[in-house]
Each structure stands twice: as C-alpha cells, then as structure tokens.
Design an enzyme around this catalytic site. Structure first.
Site, PDB file in Angstrom:
ATOM      1  CE  LYS A 115      24.181  31.865  94.031  1.00 48.34           C
ATOM      2  NZ  LYS A 115      24.253  30.988  95.143  1.00 48.34           N
ATOM      3  CE  LYS A 197      22.565  23.666  84.888  1.00 48.18           C
ATOM      4  NZ  LYS A 197      23.894  23.594  85.795  1.00 48.18           N
ATOM      5  CE  LYS A 200      18.890  23.861  93.274  1.00 45.04           C
ATOM      6  NZ  LYS A 200      19.540  23.494  94.291  1.00 45.04           N
TER       7      LYS A 200
END
Ligand code: TRP
Length: 334
Positions: A115, A197, A200
């Site tokens: 992040k 994966k 979102k």
C-alpha cells in the site's frame, strides 16, 4: 464464549464495490457460520481512512456494505452487524495495543509495503498501524475464530503475537484467535487475468463482477472472460481461466468440478461462458432484490444499526475496561 457459543469476528472495508469474489469467497460463508458461532461482522470504516476518501462517498458505500451483509443472508437479529466507527473501543484499544507492538513487526507487513508503494503520496501513520487496529477489532470481542483470506493471514499472526505478549505481562486478558480454516470459501480470480485475485480495486471493470451489476452487465463480462486456445473444458492448472469459471460455477451451484466438467464436456467456450454468466446472474438476483427492498426501508436499517452498535459496544466495553485496569489507568468515579 457468549452463552455456549464461540465468538467469531470478521470485517470488510467499504472501499470499492463488493465483487462476486467477496460474495462467494467470504460473505456466503459468513452466512453459513452464523448458526454455529456468535458472530460480529463489522463494516470497518476506521480502516478505510488510511487512504484518502471522499466523505459522502465513504458514508454511502459503508451503508451499502452494511445493507449487503443483510441482503446476502446475515440475519441482523442473530449476527452483530455494525459500523466500526460507532464503537469507540476499537480506537481506544488500538492505541493501547500500539504500545505493545514493535516497529520491527510492523515493518515486516507485506500489505503495508504494497500500500505504501501504491499510495506513495500519503504514507501515513494509520496505514502503518493498520494491523494494530485490526488486532484491536478481533481482541476487543475475545474472538475465537476469524475467517480471513490468505492475504490477511499475516495480520492475524501479528494479532496473536500482540495478544500473547499482552497476556504474558498481565495474565489471561485476551482470547488467542485462530484463523477459520473450515470449509474455505472459493478463491475467485479476475475474469481478465486468472493469475490475479478478483479485486474491488481492479481498474479494469471487466475483470470483476460486482454484486450489484445487472444481468446484462454480468453476461457481457462473462462473454469477455479470458480463456485459452485449448478448446477443452477440464479442470487443471494449465487452464487457469477455464478453471476459474468452473470454480465460480461450482460455488454457485454446489456442484463438484467433476460434475461441472461432465456437464460442459463437448460444449464450446462461448456456450460455457454464457451458462456460467446466467448462473451467476441467477445467484445474485435474490441478493440484489433484497438489497433494493432493504435500501428503501430506512427506518428498519436505522434500527438495526442502532441496536447492533449498542450490542457491540456492550461487549467491547467489557474487554476495554479490563484492559484499562490491567495497564494501570485509574478507576472511574461513578
Ligand atoms: N483488513 C481486512 C481486509 O482488508 C479487513 C478487516 C479489518 C478485518 N479488521 C478485521 C478482517 C478483523 C478480519 C478481522 O480484508
């Protein structure tokens, strides 16, 4: 324990729209766990502000997420469904636990490193201590089990380490949580890149099916799903695209991969993709319908939100008071 039941805690962030992967991989299993455990399912909005958010947008997404929990089948009378920000104990315990967490431990967190790279203009202290807040979420309710995806295992490990450290100093304060590894949810991959994966936050809208996508959109995304040039429907590692579609189909129908392969044997990819798309649309339709109904019933939702925040606050308060006393804060005068 609450009554004769073990305690389960989990949460999701209200950033981005929930995907089919979140539903089949997590939410659907949460529903099946709710008989067996005393469950706390939080909309973890405190975590969300570790990256910049538009306030109106965050509020709306958080409400939608909470509504989706219920629409997906979680009974809010049985499960404690609430906003993390409505229970101040999360932030309070998080501070205390920060004082029992080493920077060396946080430096090792791979999600922080990812992040920090992605949001290099805003590497704030909250992003850094995110795992401690997550530990506080779990420990505040004395959770026995935490269903998490593999990407959160490192955070669960640090939670256990912090809890054990605290307990070794102050006695048995926290239950040491375990990852829930029972019938694990399906791991759904991106429709555009089956090595990743389904997420979102994928920028490619065709990569993810969102829970609130309408039927036409769902069918279109499946039509465009990446496959391969092998022209055979079988379940193996060389065909990750086909395998992902089979996984999705099986998760929706409770069939085994063998049964599904048999069913689509001799069929072309086009027909197969449409069949999976139809099945997904049929699976999501009742959730979407319930979502629409619930969204209109403001009074009902508000009542759920209020009552469950009080319930969560009650259990959180018990743990927090114990912790405050252990570390030496003065007793409150009543
Ligand atoms: N960090 C989790 C995620 O991004 C969400 C989360 C916050 C969580 N607190 C939690 C999950 C506690 C399980 C338990 O997926």
């Amino acid at each position: 324990m609450i009554g004769d039941k073990k305690i389960l805690f989990s949460g999701m962030q209200a950033t981005g729209n929930l995907t089919l992967g979140n539903y089949l991989g997590a939410l659907k299993n949460w529903v099946s766990l709710s008989d067996q455990y005393e469950c706390f399912y939080s909309v973890v909005d405190l975590h969300s502000i570790t990256v910049r958010q538009n306030p109106a947008e965050l509020r709306k997404r958080a409400r939608n997420l909470l509504t989706l929990y219920i629409a997906a089948g979680l009974d809010p009378e049985k499960n404690c469904i609430y906003y993390q920000s409505h229970v101040s104990g999360h932030a309070e315990l998080s501070w205390i636990l920060c004082c029992f967490t080493y920077m060396g431990e946080l430096n090792r967190m791979t999600q922080f490193k990812d992040k920090a790279k992605k949001h290099s203009d805003n590497i704030n202290a909250g992003l850094y201590t995110y795992p401690v807040l997550m530990a506080a979420d779990i420990l505040l309710y004395q959770a026995d089990v935490v269903p998490v995806g593999s990407d959160q295992m490192q955070h669960l490990e640090i939670t256990r380490d912090i809890a054990q450290r605290f307990n070794s100093i102050y006695g048995d304060v926290f239950t040491i949580p375990e990852a829930y590894l029972g019938k694990s949810g399906a791991r759904i991959m991106s429709l555009q890149d089956p090595s990743k994966k389904m997420s979102k936050s994928d920028e490619n809208v065709n990569a993810s099916v969102y829970l609130l996508d309408d039927r036409d959109t769902i069918l279109r995304k499946f039509k465009r799903a990446v496959t391969d040039s092998m022209a055979s429907i079988s379940y193996n590692e060389e065909q990750p695209g086909i395998r992902n579609l089979l996984d999705i189909y099986c998760a929706c129908t409770q069939k085994t991969p063998e049964e599904a392969v048999k069913e689509f044997d001799q069929k072309g990819y086009g027909e197969f993709k449409m069949a999976v798309g139809e099945t997904v649309a049929d699976t999501l339709a009742p959730v979407q319908k319930r979502f629409e109904e619930l969204s209109k019933d403001k009074e009902y939702l508000d009542k759920i939100i209020k009552e469950n925040a009080e319930k969560a606050g009650y259990y959180a308060g018990k743990t927090l008071r114990k912790v405050q006393k252990k570390v030496g804060f003065p007793e409150r005068i009543r």
